[in-house]
Design an enzyme around this catalytic site. Structure first.
Site, PDB file in Angstrom:
ATOM      1  N   GLY A   1       3.905  -0.465  -1.768  1.00  0.00           N
ATOM      2  CA  GLY A   1       2.613   0.308  -2.245  1.00  0.00           C
ATOM      3  C   GLY A   1       3.018   1.965  -2.255  1.00  0.00           C
TER       4      GLY A   1
ATOM      5  CG  ASP B   1       1.356  -9.922  -5.762  1.00  0.00           C
ATOM      6  OD1 ASP B   1       1.040  -9.208  -4.637  1.00  0.00           O
ATOM      7  OD2 ASP B   1       0.617 -10.466  -6.463  1.00  0.00           O
ATOM      8  CB  VAL B   2       2.986  -7.216  -0.888  1.00  0.00           C
ATOM      9  CG1 VAL B   2       3.839  -6.032  -0.894  1.00  0.00           C
ATOM     10  CG2 VAL B   2       1.532  -6.867  -0.924  1.00  0.00           C
TER      11      VAL B   2
ATOM     12  CG  ASN C   1       0.657   2.137   2.208  1.00  0.00           C
ATOM     13  OD1 ASN C   1      -0.032   2.871   2.684  1.00  0.00           O
ATOM     14  ND2 ASN C   1       0.918   2.286   0.866  1.00  0.00           N
TER      15      ASN C   1
ATOM     16  CB  SER D   1      -8.195   0.482   7.913  1.00  0.00           C
ATOM     17  OG  SER D   1      -9.212   1.321   7.701  1.00  0.00           O
TER      18      SER D   1
ATOM     19  CD  GLN E   1     -14.963  -0.838   3.754  1.00  0.00           C
ATOM     20  OE1 GLN E   1     -15.305  -0.724   4.799  1.00  0.00           O
ATOM     21  NE2 GLN E   1     -13.725  -0.194   3.258  1.00  0.00           N
TER      22      GLN E   1
ATOM     23  CE1 TYR F   1      -8.914  -2.518   2.685  1.00  0.00           C
ATOM     24  CE2 TYR F   1     -10.289  -1.632   4.202  1.00  0.00           C
ATOM     25  CZ  TYR F   1      -9.090  -1.290   3.639  1.00  0.00           C
ATOM     26  OH  TYR F   1      -8.383  -0.338   3.824  1.00  0.00           O
TER      27      TYR F   1
ATOM     28  CE  LYS G   1      -5.666  -2.666   5.338  1.00  0.00           C
ATOM     29  NZ  LYS G   1      -4.659  -2.003   4.922  1.00  0.00           N
TER      30      LYS G   1
ATOM     31  CB  THR H   1     -12.795   8.099   4.366  1.00  0.00           C
ATOM     32  OG1 THR H   1     -13.739   7.124   4.922  1.00  0.00           O
ATOM     33  CG2 THR H   1     -13.074   8.152   2.811  1.00  0.00           C
ATOM     34  CB  ILE H   2      -7.121   8.594   2.719  1.00  0.00           C
ATOM     35  CG1 ILE H   2      -6.975   8.433   4.413  1.00  0.00           C
ATOM     36  CG2 ILE H   2      -6.262   9.580   2.179  1.00  0.00           C
ATOM     37  CD1 ILE H   2      -6.912   9.555   5.223  1.00  0.00           C
TER      38      ILE H   2
HETATM   39  N1  LIG Z   1      -7.582   5.457   1.097  1.00  0.00           N
HETATM   40  C1  LIG Z   1      -8.155   5.269   2.137  1.00  0.00           C
HETATM   41  O1  LIG Z   1      -9.500   5.863   2.666  1.00  0.00           O
HETATM   42  C2  LIG Z   1      -7.580   4.130   3.216  1.00  0.00           C
HETATM   43  C3  LIG Z   1      -6.885   3.239   2.978  1.00  0.00           C
HETATM   44  N2  LIG Z   1      -6.040   2.383   3.873  1.00  0.00           N
HETATM   45  C4  LIG Z   1      -4.825   1.698   3.438  1.00  0.00           C
HETATM   46  O2  LIG Z   1      -3.836   2.347   2.898  1.00  0.00           O
HETATM   47  C5  LIG Z   1      -3.277   1.665   2.209  1.00  0.00           C
HETATM   48  C6  LIG Z   1      -2.728   2.448   0.860  1.00  0.00           C
HETATM   49  O3  LIG Z   1      -4.251   2.607   0.098  1.00  0.00           O
HETATM   50  P1  LIG Z   1      -4.449   3.927  -0.768  1.00  0.00           P
HETATM   51  O4  LIG Z   1      -3.202   4.521  -1.081  1.00  0.00           O
HETATM   52  O5  LIG Z   1      -5.617   4.184  -0.373  1.00  0.00           O
HETATM   53  O6  LIG Z   1      -4.535   3.138  -2.207  1.00  0.00           O
HETATM   54  P2  LIG Z   1      -3.934   3.298  -3.735  1.00  0.00           P
HETATM   55  O7  LIG Z   1      -4.785   2.287  -4.699  1.00  0.00           O
HETATM   56  O8  LIG Z   1      -4.097   4.605  -4.048  1.00  0.00           O
HETATM   57  O9  LIG Z   1      -2.390   2.844  -3.661  1.00  0.00           O
HETATM   58  C7  LIG Z   1      -2.072   1.333  -3.308  1.00  0.00           C
HETATM   59  C8  LIG Z   1      -0.680   1.218  -3.385  1.00  0.00           C
HETATM   60  O10 LIG Z   1      -0.653  -0.219  -3.188  1.00  0.00           O
HETATM   61  C9  LIG Z   1      -0.027  -0.934  -4.226  1.00  0.00           C
HETATM   62  N3  LIG Z   1      -0.188  -2.211  -4.363  1.00  0.00           N
HETATM   63  C10 LIG Z   1      -1.719  -2.734  -4.462  1.00  0.00           C
HETATM   64  N4  LIG Z   1      -1.842  -3.925  -4.524  1.00  0.00           N
HETATM   65  C11 LIG Z   1      -0.164  -4.457  -4.465  1.00  0.00           C
HETATM   66  C12 LIG Z   1       0.375  -5.757  -4.220  1.00  0.00           C
HETATM   67  N5  LIG Z   1      -0.172  -6.697  -4.342  1.00  0.00           N
HETATM   68  N6  LIG Z   1       1.740  -5.566  -4.159  1.00  0.00           N
HETATM   69  C13 LIG Z   1       2.587  -4.326  -3.950  1.00  0.00           C
HETATM   70  N7  LIG Z   1       1.752  -3.157  -4.166  1.00  0.00           N
HETATM   71  C14 LIG Z   1       0.495  -3.144  -4.326  1.00  0.00           C
HETATM   72  C15 LIG Z   1      -0.263  -0.117  -5.534  1.00  0.00           C
HETATM   73  O11 LIG Z   1       0.862  -0.164  -6.377  1.00  0.00           O
HETATM   74  C16 LIG Z   1      -0.193   1.268  -4.885  1.00  0.00           C
HETATM   75  O12 LIG Z   1       1.236   1.931  -4.730  1.00  0.00           O
HETATM   76  C17 LIG Z   1      -3.984   0.104   1.937  1.00  0.00           C
HETATM   77  O13 LIG Z   1      -3.448  -0.781   2.788  1.00  0.00           O
HETATM   78  C18 LIG Z   1      -5.100   0.739   2.406  1.00  0.00           C
HETATM   79  O14 LIG Z   1      -6.005  -0.498   2.969  1.00  0.00           O
HETATM   80  C19 LIG Z   1      -6.501   2.519   5.115  1.00  0.00           C
HETATM   81  C20 LIG Z   1      -7.524   3.353   5.622  1.00  0.00           C
HETATM   82  C21 LIG Z   1      -8.166   4.122   4.494  1.00  0.00           C
HETATM   83  C1  LIG Z   2     -11.197   2.065   0.668  1.00  0.00           C
HETATM   84  C2  LIG Z   2     -12.228   2.982   1.593  1.00  0.00           C
HETATM   85  O1  LIG Z   2     -12.857   3.809   1.280  1.00  0.00           O
HETATM   86  C3  LIG Z   2     -11.407   3.351   2.906  1.00  0.00           C
HETATM   87  O2  LIG Z   2     -10.642   2.077   3.274  1.00  0.00           O
HETATM   88  C4  LIG Z   2     -10.607   1.894   4.682  1.00  0.00           C
HETATM   89  O3  LIG Z   2      -9.736   1.291   5.287  1.00  0.00           O
HETATM   90  C5  LIG Z   2     -11.737   2.942   5.274  1.00  0.00           C
HETATM   91  O4  LIG Z   2     -12.237   2.179   6.048  1.00  0.00           O
HETATM   92  C6  LIG Z   2     -12.330   3.590   4.329  1.00  0.00           C
HETATM   93  O5  LIG Z   2     -13.521   2.959   3.900  1.00  0.00           O
END
Ligand SMILES: NC(=O)C1=CN([C@@H]2O[C@H](COP(=O)(O)OP(=O)(O)OC[C@H]3O[C@@H](n4cnc5c(N)ncnc54)[C@H](O)[C@@H]3O)[C@@H](O)[C@H]2O)C=CC1
Ligand SMILES: C[C@H](O)[C@@H]1OC(=O)[C@H](O)[C@@H]1O
Length: 258
Positions: A11, A62-63, A89, A147, A157, A160, A164, A192-193
């Site tokens: 990802g 697809d992972v 990730n 997370s 969630q 979800y 995590k 929350t990012i």
């Molecule tokens: N944004 C947030 O607030 C938070 C995010 N996370 C975790 O961080 C990780 C990344 O999320 P974000 O960058 O926020 O999301 P995003 O949607 O910006 O990026 C997700 C990435 O994962 C890839 N992806 C999605 N499904 C896939 C699959 N089936 N196979 C291969 N690649 C896949 C997408 O192509 C993309 O590159 C996730 O695991 C999410 O749960 C954890 C805590 C908070």
């Molecule tokens: C997608 C949410 O905004 C994000 O994902 C997480 O893992 C955190 O809990 C945030 O809620």
């Protein structure tokens, strides 16, 4: 800190994965990027890594499919000769209520977030074991993006947060299983990012302001906020005795009761 190290990021085309990949490249690493969805984001990330002086390639897959993991690791070995760090990730969070959760959404979230992490970690670990230890006794580092949601719940969630928590637990168990091979396994727990994963959820100004108000450091996170913590855990020099650990990267949100 990561000069000539080979870092794999699932990802890695967008959001946190992209921020981590660019940060690692600035520390001298070569990058292998897995992604799904639009190709333009992946091409742009690879272009930026190359502009930062690193080598990089992106491979779509697809992972949730176990074959993606072995193909990705194999491609990295073919491109760079070895692997040093896996950042697991890739993840999804389609917000949905509990009582009417579609089975498909529950299944896909589990397959991508938890099983996808499992397949990737296993494939990377097999390669690291086969490579053997370097002169300093290290074989590699695996970092999973868990997370804050591994520790606390979310009304929309329910499918979800268990994934995590599962990813956090996976790092604890693999730390034990792989320690004897010189492989370290750790988790980062973002708060929350702001990324595409929560774009819709945070498009409500009231919700966004509320989430930001929960953060003692006074702002929501940015993808690049994860780069430093991941680089630390990837570095044998800085974190060579750190395994089975988890690091909250949430601006203090978790401890903020009142
Ligand atoms: N944004 C947030 O607030 C938070 C995010 N996370 C975790 O961080 C990780 C990344 O999320 P974000 O960058 O926020 O999301 P995003 O949607 O910006 O990026 C997700 C990435 O994962 C890839 N992806 C999605 N499904 C896939 C699959 N089936 N196979 C291969 N690649 C896949 C997408 O192509 C993309 O590159 C996730 O695991 C999410 O749960 C954890 C805590 C908070
Ligand atoms: C997608 C949410 O905004 C994000 O994902 C997480 O893992 C955190 O809990 C945030 O809620």
């Amino acid at each position: 800190m990561l000069k000539d190290k080979v870092v794999l990021v699932t990802g890695g085309s967008k959001g946190i994965g992209r921020g981590v990949a660019l940060g690692a490249a600035r520390q001298g690493a070569n990058l292998a990027i897995n992604y799904i969805g639009d190709d333009d984001s992946a091409i742009q990330t690879v272009t930026e890594i190359k502009a930062a002086g690193g080598k990089a390639f992106a491979l779509k897959g697809d992972v949730a499919n176990p074959a993606t993991a072995s193909d990705f690791v194999q491609a990295a070995v073919e491109a760079f000769g070895r692997i040093d760090t896996l950042v697991s990730n890739a993840g999804i969070c389609p917000f949905h209520g509990f009582l009417d959760m579609p089975h498909e959404v529950l299944l896909q979230t589990t397959q991508v977030n938890l099983l996808g992490a499992y397949y990737m970690c296993q494939a990377a670990a097999k390669q690291m074991v086969n490579q053997g230890r370097n002169k300093q006794g290290h074989s590699g580092s695996i970092i999973a993006v868990s997370s804050i949601s591994a520790l606390v719940g979310g009304e929309y969630q329910t499918h979800y947060t268990p994934t995590k928590a599962g990813v956090l637990s996976l790092m604890q168990s693999t730390a034990i299983a792989l320690g004897k091979h010189g492989i370290r396994c750790n988790a980062v727990l973002p708060g929350t990012i702001e990324t595409d994963i929560n774009k819709d959820d945070l498009s409500d100004p009231a919700k966004r302001a509320y989430m930001a108000s929960r953060v003692p450091l006074g702002r929501l996170g940015k993808p690049e906020d994860l780069a430093g913590p991941v680089i630390f855990l990837a570095s044998d020099e800085l974190a060579g005795y750190v395994t089975g650990a988890s690091l909250l990267v949430d601006g203090g949100m978790f401890v903020n009761l009142q």
